[in-house]
Design a protein around this motif. Structure first.
Motif, PDB file in Angstrom:
ATOM      1  N   THR A 156       0.964  -1.345  -0.085  1.00  0.00           N
ATOM      2  CA  THR A 156       0.214  -0.185  -0.050  1.00  0.00           C
ATOM      3  C   THR A 156       0.855   1.471   0.146  1.00  0.00           C
ATOM      4  O   THR A 156       0.682   2.107  -0.668  1.00  0.00           O
ATOM      5  CB  THR A 156      -0.877   0.095   1.209  1.00  0.00           C
ATOM      6  OG1 THR A 156      -1.897  -1.166   1.236  1.00  0.00           O
ATOM      7  CG2 THR A 156      -1.779   1.424   1.160  1.00  0.00           C
ATOM      8  N   ASN A 157       1.756   1.402   0.832  1.00  0.00           N
ATOM      9  CA  ASN A 157       2.896   2.433   0.931  1.00  0.00           C
ATOM     10  C   ASN A 157       3.594   2.775  -0.018  1.00  0.00           C
ATOM     11  O   ASN A 157       3.939   3.770  -0.372  1.00  0.00           O
ATOM     12  CB  ASN A 157       3.221   2.647   2.466  1.00  0.00           C
ATOM     13  CG  ASN A 157       2.285   2.745   3.583  1.00  0.00           C
ATOM     14  OD1 ASN A 157       1.731   3.820   3.736  1.00  0.00           O
ATOM     15  ND2 ASN A 157       2.074   1.701   4.266  1.00  0.00           N
ATOM     16  N   LEU A 158       4.318   1.531  -0.588  1.00  0.00           N
ATOM     17  CA  LEU A 158       5.579   1.751  -1.524  1.00  0.00           C
ATOM     18  C   LEU A 158       5.040   1.683  -3.027  1.00  0.00           C
ATOM     19  O   LEU A 158       5.548   2.109  -3.832  1.00  0.00           O
ATOM     20  CB  LEU A 158       6.695   0.705  -1.197  1.00  0.00           C
ATOM     21  CG  LEU A 158       7.353   1.031   0.180  1.00  0.00           C
ATOM     22  CD1 LEU A 158       8.256  -0.107   0.209  1.00  0.00           C
ATOM     23  CD2 LEU A 158       7.754   2.272   0.328  1.00  0.00           C
ATOM     24  N   LYS A 159       3.968   0.962  -3.055  1.00  0.00           N
ATOM     25  CA  LYS A 159       3.188   0.738  -4.448  1.00  0.00           C
ATOM     26  C   LYS A 159       4.427   0.306  -5.474  1.00  0.00           C
ATOM     27  O   LYS A 159       4.208   0.899  -6.678  1.00  0.00           O
ATOM     28  CB  LYS A 159       2.881   1.890  -4.923  1.00  0.00           C
ATOM     29  CG  LYS A 159       1.459   2.569  -4.192  1.00  0.00           C
ATOM     30  CD  LYS A 159       0.848   3.903  -4.427  1.00  0.00           C
ATOM     31  CE  LYS A 159      -0.415   4.146  -3.684  1.00  0.00           C
ATOM     32  NZ  LYS A 159      -0.397   4.205  -2.269  1.00  0.00           N
ATOM     33  N   ASN A 160       5.248  -0.646  -5.130  1.00  0.00           N
ATOM     34  CA  ASN A 160       6.314  -1.260  -6.055  1.00  0.00           C
ATOM     35  C   ASN A 160       6.313  -2.623  -6.005  1.00  0.00           C
ATOM     36  O   ASN A 160       7.283  -3.141  -6.616  1.00  0.00           O
ATOM     37  CB  ASN A 160       7.481  -0.381  -6.045  1.00  0.00           C
ATOM     38  CG  ASN A 160       8.091  -0.729  -4.455  1.00  0.00           C
ATOM     39  OD1 ASN A 160       7.704  -1.323  -3.819  1.00  0.00           O
ATOM     40  ND2 ASN A 160       9.102   0.042  -4.319  1.00  0.00           N
ATOM     41  N   THR A 161       5.526  -3.307  -5.379  1.00  0.00           N
ATOM     42  CA  THR A 161       5.469  -4.799  -5.395  1.00  0.00           C
ATOM     43  C   THR A 161       4.016  -5.301  -5.241  1.00  0.00           C
ATOM     44  O   THR A 161       3.103  -4.794  -4.618  1.00  0.00           O
ATOM     45  CB  THR A 161       6.263  -5.454  -4.297  1.00  0.00           C
ATOM     46  OG1 THR A 161       6.230  -6.700  -4.332  1.00  0.00           O
ATOM     47  CG2 THR A 161       5.624  -4.989  -2.976  1.00  0.00           C
ATOM     48  N   ASP A 162       3.728  -6.524  -6.031  1.00  0.00           N
ATOM     49  CA  ASP A 162       2.619  -7.302  -5.857  1.00  0.00           C
ATOM     50  C   ASP A 162       2.643  -8.349  -4.929  1.00  0.00           C
ATOM     51  O   ASP A 162       1.960  -9.358  -5.067  1.00  0.00           O
ATOM     52  CB  ASP A 162       1.786  -7.574  -7.259  1.00  0.00           C
ATOM     53  CG  ASP A 162       1.420  -6.209  -7.901  1.00  0.00           C
ATOM     54  OD1 ASP A 162       1.122  -5.310  -7.193  1.00  0.00           O
ATOM     55  OD2 ASP A 162       1.672  -6.073  -9.067  1.00  0.00           O
ATOM     56  N   ARG A 163       3.829  -8.609  -4.521  1.00  0.00           N
ATOM     57  CA  ARG A 163       4.150  -9.894  -3.825  1.00  0.00           C
ATOM     58  C   ARG A 163       3.422  -9.883  -2.492  1.00  0.00           C
ATOM     59  O   ARG A 163       2.847  -9.277  -1.930  1.00  0.00           O
ATOM     60  CB  ARG A 163       5.689  -9.845  -3.287  1.00  0.00           C
ATOM     61  CG  ARG A 163       6.370  -9.949  -4.549  1.00  0.00           C
ATOM     62  CD  ARG A 163       7.851 -10.233  -3.965  1.00  0.00           C
ATOM     63  NE  ARG A 163       9.094 -10.143  -4.975  1.00  0.00           N
ATOM     64  CZ  ARG A 163       9.427 -11.435  -5.392  1.00  0.00           C
ATOM     65  NH1 ARG A 163       8.867 -12.507  -5.258  1.00  0.00           N
ATOM     66  NH2 ARG A 163      10.280 -11.478  -6.484  1.00  0.00           N
ATOM     67  N   GLU A 164       3.043 -11.323  -2.207  1.00  0.00           N
ATOM     68  CA  GLU A 164       2.217 -11.682  -0.886  1.00  0.00           C
ATOM     69  C   GLU A 164       3.181 -12.462   0.274  1.00  0.00           C
ATOM     70  O   GLU A 164       4.103 -12.844  -0.113  1.00  0.00           O
ATOM     71  CB  GLU A 164       0.901 -12.601  -1.552  1.00  0.00           C
ATOM     72  CG  GLU A 164       0.033 -11.813  -2.318  1.00  0.00           C
ATOM     73  CD  GLU A 164      -0.930 -12.878  -2.732  1.00  0.00           C
ATOM     74  OE1 GLU A 164      -1.044 -13.988  -2.154  1.00  0.00           O
ATOM     75  OE2 GLU A 164      -1.896 -12.257  -3.487  1.00  0.00           O
ATOM     76  N   ALA A 165       2.789 -12.208   1.278  1.00  0.00           N
ATOM     77  CA  ALA A 165       3.542 -12.763   2.357  1.00  0.00           C
ATOM     78  C   ALA A 165       3.284 -14.514   2.270  1.00  0.00           C
ATOM     79  O   ALA A 165       2.360 -14.837   1.747  1.00  0.00           O
ATOM     80  CB  ALA A 165       2.924 -12.632   3.601  1.00  0.00           C
ATOM     81  N   LEU A 166       4.440 -15.120   2.386  1.00  0.00           N
ATOM     82  CA  LEU A 166       4.375 -16.379   2.116  1.00  0.00           C
ATOM     83  C   LEU A 166       5.430 -17.309   3.391  1.00  0.00           C
ATOM     84  O   LEU A 166       6.000 -16.691   4.074  1.00  0.00           O
ATOM     85  CB  LEU A 166       5.699 -16.987   0.951  1.00  0.00           C
ATOM     86  CG  LEU A 166       5.099 -16.521  -0.110  1.00  0.00           C
ATOM     87  CD1 LEU A 166       5.934 -16.664  -1.580  1.00  0.00           C
ATOM     88  CD2 LEU A 166       3.617 -17.284  -0.822  1.00  0.00           C
ATOM     89  N   SER A 167       4.785 -18.702   3.467  1.00  0.00           N
ATOM     90  CA  SER A 167       5.283 -19.498   4.457  1.00  0.00           C
ATOM     91  C   SER A 167       6.786 -19.699   4.008  1.00  0.00           C
ATOM     92  O   SER A 167       6.967 -19.870   2.546  1.00  0.00           O
ATOM     93  CB  SER A 167       4.608 -20.587   4.746  1.00  0.00           C
ATOM     94  OG  SER A 167       4.342 -21.391   4.039  1.00  0.00           O
ATOM     95  N   ILE A 168       7.804 -20.180   4.983  1.00  0.00           N
ATOM     96  CA  ILE A 168       8.883 -20.694   4.495  1.00  0.00           C
ATOM     97  C   ILE A 168       9.526 -21.513   5.709  1.00  0.00           C
ATOM     98  O   ILE A 168       9.109 -21.521   6.751  1.00  0.00           O
ATOM     99  CB  ILE A 168      10.151 -19.376   4.467  1.00  0.00           C
ATOM    100  CG1 ILE A 168      11.309 -20.000   3.611  1.00  0.00           C
ATOM    101  CG2 ILE A 168      10.295 -18.562   5.816  1.00  0.00           C
ATOM    102  CD1 ILE A 168      12.213 -18.539   3.290  1.00  0.00           C
ATOM    103  N   LYS A 169      10.223 -22.646   5.172  1.00  0.00           N
ATOM    104  CA  LYS A 169      10.650 -23.678   6.094  1.00  0.00           C
ATOM    105  C   LYS A 169      12.054 -23.378   6.543  1.00  0.00           C
ATOM    106  O   LYS A 169      12.385 -24.017   7.577  1.00  0.00           O
ATOM    107  CB  LYS A 169      10.607 -24.968   5.362  1.00  0.00           C
ATOM    108  CG  LYS A 169       9.144 -25.466   5.317  1.00  0.00           C
ATOM    109  CD  LYS A 169       9.214 -26.822   4.635  1.00  0.00           C
ATOM    110  CE  LYS A 169       7.499 -27.367   4.253  1.00  0.00           C
ATOM    111  NZ  LYS A 169       7.575 -28.683   3.773  1.00  0.00           N
ATOM    112  N   GLN A 170      12.907 -22.867   5.706  1.00  0.00           N
ATOM    113  CA  GLN A 170      14.224 -23.015   6.240  1.00  0.00           C
ATOM    114  C   GLN A 170      14.990 -21.937   7.314  1.00  0.00           C
ATOM    115  O   GLN A 170      16.197 -22.053   7.685  1.00  0.00           O
ATOM    116  CB  GLN A 170      15.146 -22.342   4.735  1.00  0.00           C
ATOM    117  CG  GLN A 170      14.909 -23.485   3.513  1.00  0.00           C
ATOM    118  CD  GLN A 170      13.640 -23.076   2.710  1.00  0.00           C
ATOM    119  OE1 GLN A 170      12.899 -22.230   3.018  1.00  0.00           O
ATOM    120  NE2 GLN A 170      13.725 -23.644   1.458  1.00  0.00           N
TER     121      GLN A 170
END
Length: 237
Positions: A169-183
């Motif tokens: 919302t604030n930076l308006k330069n990514t459409d990525r979503e939060a993801l789970s990670i195992k490592q």
């Protein structure tokens, strides 16, 4: 007697008016600190001999420390108690266990991670955030992304999604979503809501320029803070 009483009332009213006019523009004069009583551990990724990702003279550990220190400052303004795992160029061992010696850099890096985990467990914060920057061989990839561990604290996903939404919302330069990670060991072992913020790709020319720019670092920091605050306030409501 009545005359002195009237003068006393007038003087008291004058003091109140002056105090009001002096502080009327300061919301904190009327409202409690939004994050008062909240403890947050902020971890600036890497440090010392472990520089993390790099491209030329741009090194991850410098970016993460700059953003982490700004986040610390803004959180404190909102009343939070902030604990930093490191505040200098060195790693966490340099700062918290300087007498420790290791035969290899690999062993030092491993023990440095363990020490960060121990600090989180000792402080028992309401939230734990670790800040990083990414780099891969392909230069086309860019965009900040927030991660959580599914085997970590049950609320880590909500925290990560709140920060990711704030960055979008604030930076308006990514459409990525939060993801789970195992490592990520730190996210798994944290006994509190925890998220890792990859602030962008050093390997991308445009994003590397942004990540080394103080104003952009502050924008990123503000987005992280807003995401943390939104998560915490949602819990209260």
């Amino acid at each position: 007697m009545k005359r002195w009483l009237a003068l006393g009332v007038i003087m008291l009213m004058s003091i109140v008016v002056v105090a009001y006019e002096t502080n009327a523009s300061d919301r904190n004069f009327f409202l409690p600190d939004p994050l008062g009583g909240i403890k947050i551990v902020i971890d600036a990724g890497h440090g010392g001999q472990d520089g993390g990702a790099s491209k030329g003279e741009v090194i991850e550990k410098d970016i993460t420390l700059a953003i982490a220190q700004y986040v610390e400052k803004q959180l404190k303004k909102k009343g939070a108690v902030v604990v930093m795992t490191r505040t200098k160029n060195g790693d966490v061992i340099d700062e918290h266990a300087p007498s420790e010696k290791f035969g290899t850099l690999r062993e030092r890096k491993k023990q440095d991670i363990f020490l960060r985990k121990d600090l989180v467990q000792k402080e028992k914060p309401d939230v734990f955030i670790t800040i990083h920057a990414n780099a891969i061989p392909e230069t086309k990839w860019r965009g900040a992304q927030v991660f959580y561990h599914k085997e970590g604290h049950a609320e880590s996903e909500l925290l990560a999604k709140s920060i990711q939404e704030s960055i979008r919302t604030n930076l308006k330069n990514t459409d990525r979503e939060a993801l789970s990670i195992k490592q990520i060991y730190l996210l798994k072992k944290a006994e509190v809501p925890a998220a890792l913020v990859e602030t962008g790709f050093i390997s991308n020319d445009e994003e590397r320029a942004l990540l080394t720019d103080k104003k952009y670092q502050e924008k990123m920091g503000d987005a992280i803070v807003e995401g943390i605050e939104a998560y915490l306030l949602a819990k209260i409501e």
